[in-house]
Design a protein around this motif. Sequence first.
Motif, PDB file in Angstrom:
ATOM      1  N   GLU A  31       0.732  -1.446   0.245  1.00  0.00           N
ATOM      2  CA  GLU A  31       0.092   0.352  -0.131  1.00  0.00           C
ATOM      3  C   GLU A  31       1.260   1.436  -0.019  1.00  0.00           C
ATOM      4  O   GLU A  31       2.037   0.813   0.541  1.00  0.00           O
ATOM      5  CB  GLU A  31      -0.779   0.016   1.090  1.00  0.00           C
ATOM      6  N   LEU A  32       0.291   2.186  -0.288  1.00  0.00           N
ATOM      7  CA  LEU A  32       1.068   3.285  -0.902  1.00  0.00           C
ATOM      8  C   LEU A  32       0.115   4.537   0.485  1.00  0.00           C
ATOM      9  O   LEU A  32      -1.430   4.754   0.616  1.00  0.00           O
ATOM     10  CB  LEU A  32       0.785   3.865  -1.949  1.00  0.00           C
ATOM     11  N   ALA A  33       0.289   5.313   0.989  1.00  0.00           N
ATOM     12  CA  ALA A  33      -0.169   5.983   1.521  1.00  0.00           C
ATOM     13  C   ALA A  33       0.398   7.510   0.996  1.00  0.00           C
ATOM     14  O   ALA A  33       1.711   7.915   0.439  1.00  0.00           O
ATOM     15  CB  ALA A  33      -0.044   6.628   3.285  1.00  0.00           C
ATOM     16  N   ILE A  34      -0.455   8.670   0.766  1.00  0.00           N
ATOM     17  CA  ILE A  34      -0.276   9.784  -0.039  1.00  0.00           C
ATOM     18  C   ILE A  34      -1.117  10.829   0.967  1.00  0.00           C
ATOM     19  O   ILE A  34      -2.666  11.357   0.722  1.00  0.00           O
ATOM     20  CB  ILE A  34      -0.535  10.046  -1.611  1.00  0.00           C
ATOM     21  N   GLY A  35       0.077  12.036   1.341  1.00  0.00           N
ATOM     22  CA  GLY A  35      -0.985  13.342   2.185  1.00  0.00           C
ATOM     23  C   GLY A  35      -1.104  14.240   0.819  1.00  0.00           C
ATOM     24  O   GLY A  35      -0.230  14.243   0.463  1.00  0.00           O
ATOM     25  N   SER A  36      -2.063  14.873   1.166  1.00  0.00           N
ATOM     26  CA  SER A  36      -2.162  15.959   0.730  1.00  0.00           C
ATOM     27  C   SER A  36      -2.242  17.474   0.905  1.00  0.00           C
ATOM     28  O   SER A  36      -2.465  17.273   2.530  1.00  0.00           O
ATOM     29  CB  SER A  36      -3.202  16.026  -0.338  1.00  0.00           C
ATOM     30  N   SER A  37      -1.912  18.869  -0.049  1.00  0.00           N
ATOM     31  CA  SER A  37      -2.581  19.444   0.585  1.00  0.00           C
ATOM     32  C   SER A  37      -4.302  20.472   0.396  1.00  0.00           C
ATOM     33  O   SER A  37      -4.627  21.130   1.453  1.00  0.00           O
ATOM     34  CB  SER A  37      -1.793  20.950  -0.183  1.00  0.00           C
ATOM     35  N   ASP A  38      -5.056  19.099   0.332  1.00  0.00           N
ATOM     36  CA  ASP A  38      -6.236  19.204   0.744  1.00  0.00           C
ATOM     37  C   ASP A  38      -6.845  18.908   2.744  1.00  0.00           C
ATOM     38  O   ASP A  38      -8.032  18.360   2.539  1.00  0.00           O
ATOM     39  CB  ASP A  38      -7.159  18.945   0.159  1.00  0.00           C
ATOM     40  N   ASP A  39      -6.206  18.320   3.202  1.00  0.00           N
ATOM     41  CA  ASP A  39      -6.313  17.806   4.447  1.00  0.00           C
ATOM     42  C   ASP A  39      -6.370  16.262   4.706  1.00  0.00           C
ATOM     43  O   ASP A  39      -6.614  16.069   4.914  1.00  0.00           O
ATOM     44  CB  ASP A  39      -6.934  18.733   5.274  1.00  0.00           C
ATOM     45  N   THR A  40      -6.278  15.335   3.545  1.00  0.00           N
ATOM     46  CA  THR A  40      -6.597  14.460   3.598  1.00  0.00           C
ATOM     47  C   THR A  40      -5.700  13.723   2.809  1.00  0.00           C
ATOM     48  O   THR A  40      -3.928  14.096   2.874  1.00  0.00           O
ATOM     49  CB  THR A  40      -7.361  13.761   2.085  1.00  0.00           C
ATOM     50  N   ILE A  41      -5.159  12.324   3.665  1.00  0.00           N
ATOM     51  CA  ILE A  41      -4.543  11.295   3.518  1.00  0.00           C
ATOM     52  C   ILE A  41      -5.607   9.765   2.707  1.00  0.00           C
ATOM     53  O   ILE A  41      -6.783   9.848   3.006  1.00  0.00           O
ATOM     54  CB  ILE A  41      -4.266  10.232   5.043  1.00  0.00           C
ATOM     55  N   SER A  42      -4.877   9.386   1.704  1.00  0.00           N
ATOM     56  CA  SER A  42      -5.053   8.524   0.310  1.00  0.00           C
ATOM     57  C   SER A  42      -4.650   7.285   0.780  1.00  0.00           C
ATOM     58  O   SER A  42      -3.371   7.171   0.696  1.00  0.00           O
ATOM     59  CB  SER A  42      -5.416   9.285  -1.111  1.00  0.00           C
ATOM     60  N   LEU A  43      -5.071   6.328   0.527  1.00  0.00           N
ATOM     61  CA  LEU A  43      -4.184   4.170   0.945  1.00  0.00           C
ATOM     62  C   LEU A  43      -4.714   4.317  -0.201  1.00  0.00           C
ATOM     63  O   LEU A  43      -5.461   4.035  -1.047  1.00  0.00           O
ATOM     64  CB  LEU A  43      -4.635   3.615   2.155  1.00  0.00           C
ATOM     65  N   LEU A  44      -3.940   4.141  -1.566  1.00  0.00           N
ATOM     66  CA  LEU A  44      -4.143   3.041  -2.279  1.00  0.00           C
ATOM     67  C   LEU A  44      -2.993   1.775  -2.835  1.00  0.00           C
ATOM     68  O   LEU A  44      -1.770   1.254  -1.994  1.00  0.00           O
ATOM     69  CB  LEU A  44      -2.994   4.364  -3.640  1.00  0.00           C
ATOM     70  N   ALA A  45      -3.324   0.674  -3.570  1.00  0.00           N
ATOM     71  CA  ALA A  45      -3.230  -0.506  -3.912  1.00  0.00           C
ATOM     72  C   ALA A  45      -1.985  -0.464  -4.256  1.00  0.00           C
ATOM     73  O   ALA A  45      -2.073  -0.045  -5.843  1.00  0.00           O
ATOM     74  CB  ALA A  45      -4.181  -1.718  -4.286  1.00  0.00           C
ATOM     75  N   ALA A  46      -1.114  -0.653  -3.986  1.00  0.00           N
ATOM     76  CA  ALA A  46       0.421  -0.500  -4.385  1.00  0.00           C
ATOM     77  C   ALA A  46       0.261  -1.000  -5.898  1.00  0.00           C
ATOM     78  O   ALA A  46       1.157  -0.272  -6.981  1.00  0.00           O
ATOM     79  CB  ALA A  46       1.604  -1.073  -3.581  1.00  0.00           C
ATOM     80  N   ASP A  47      -0.409  -2.247  -6.427  1.00  0.00           N
ATOM     81  CA  ASP A  47      -0.277  -2.924  -7.842  1.00  0.00           C
ATOM     82  C   ASP A  47      -1.523  -2.731  -8.892  1.00  0.00           C
ATOM     83  O   ASP A  47      -0.745  -3.029  -9.832  1.00  0.00           O
ATOM     84  CB  ASP A  47      -0.421  -4.128  -7.522  1.00  0.00           C
TER      85      ASP A  47
END
Length: 160
Positions: free
Chosen positions: A9-25
């Motif tokens: 998994e990838l976790a991505i932090g954003s300037s819109d105050d959110t964190i998104s978790l993405l499946a790495a594959d």
Amino acid sequence: VAFSEARNELAIGSSDDTISLLAADTWAIRQRWTAHDNSVFCLRYHPQKTAILLSGGRDAQLKAWDLSPTPPTLVNGQSAHWYTLNDLCFSPDRRYLLTASRDKTIRIWDATNYRLLRTLNAARDGGHINSVNRLLWLPNTNYFASAGDDRSIIIWQLEN
């Protein structure tokens, strides 16, 4: 961005105050939630607790998220610095968590309970005179490096 091999998994932090978790594959978004009061600047998966993600941001908060439930739940949140939290780093033995901040300090935390152990600053410790932006713990040592807006890299030794 943080990567967890254990969770694929990838976790991505954003300037819109959110964190998104993405499946790495597949790059599919697994979850997304509002995590901070302002931009999310740094993320790290806990090295011992694979379901825990730590985050820091412009709101100077250090947060630990349990990713097991949907949506993720906040298990620890605290004011970690006076200004923006720029980076997070774990010691190789996983006992310590370091945070770097725009407030010109580095803080050392207990990695199991997120209790503050020590603050490193310019006046007392010869630290940075401007924002501390990045941290790197040197593998298999008790040394870590910090880099800041003062154009310096400082090598620190953590003593027991």
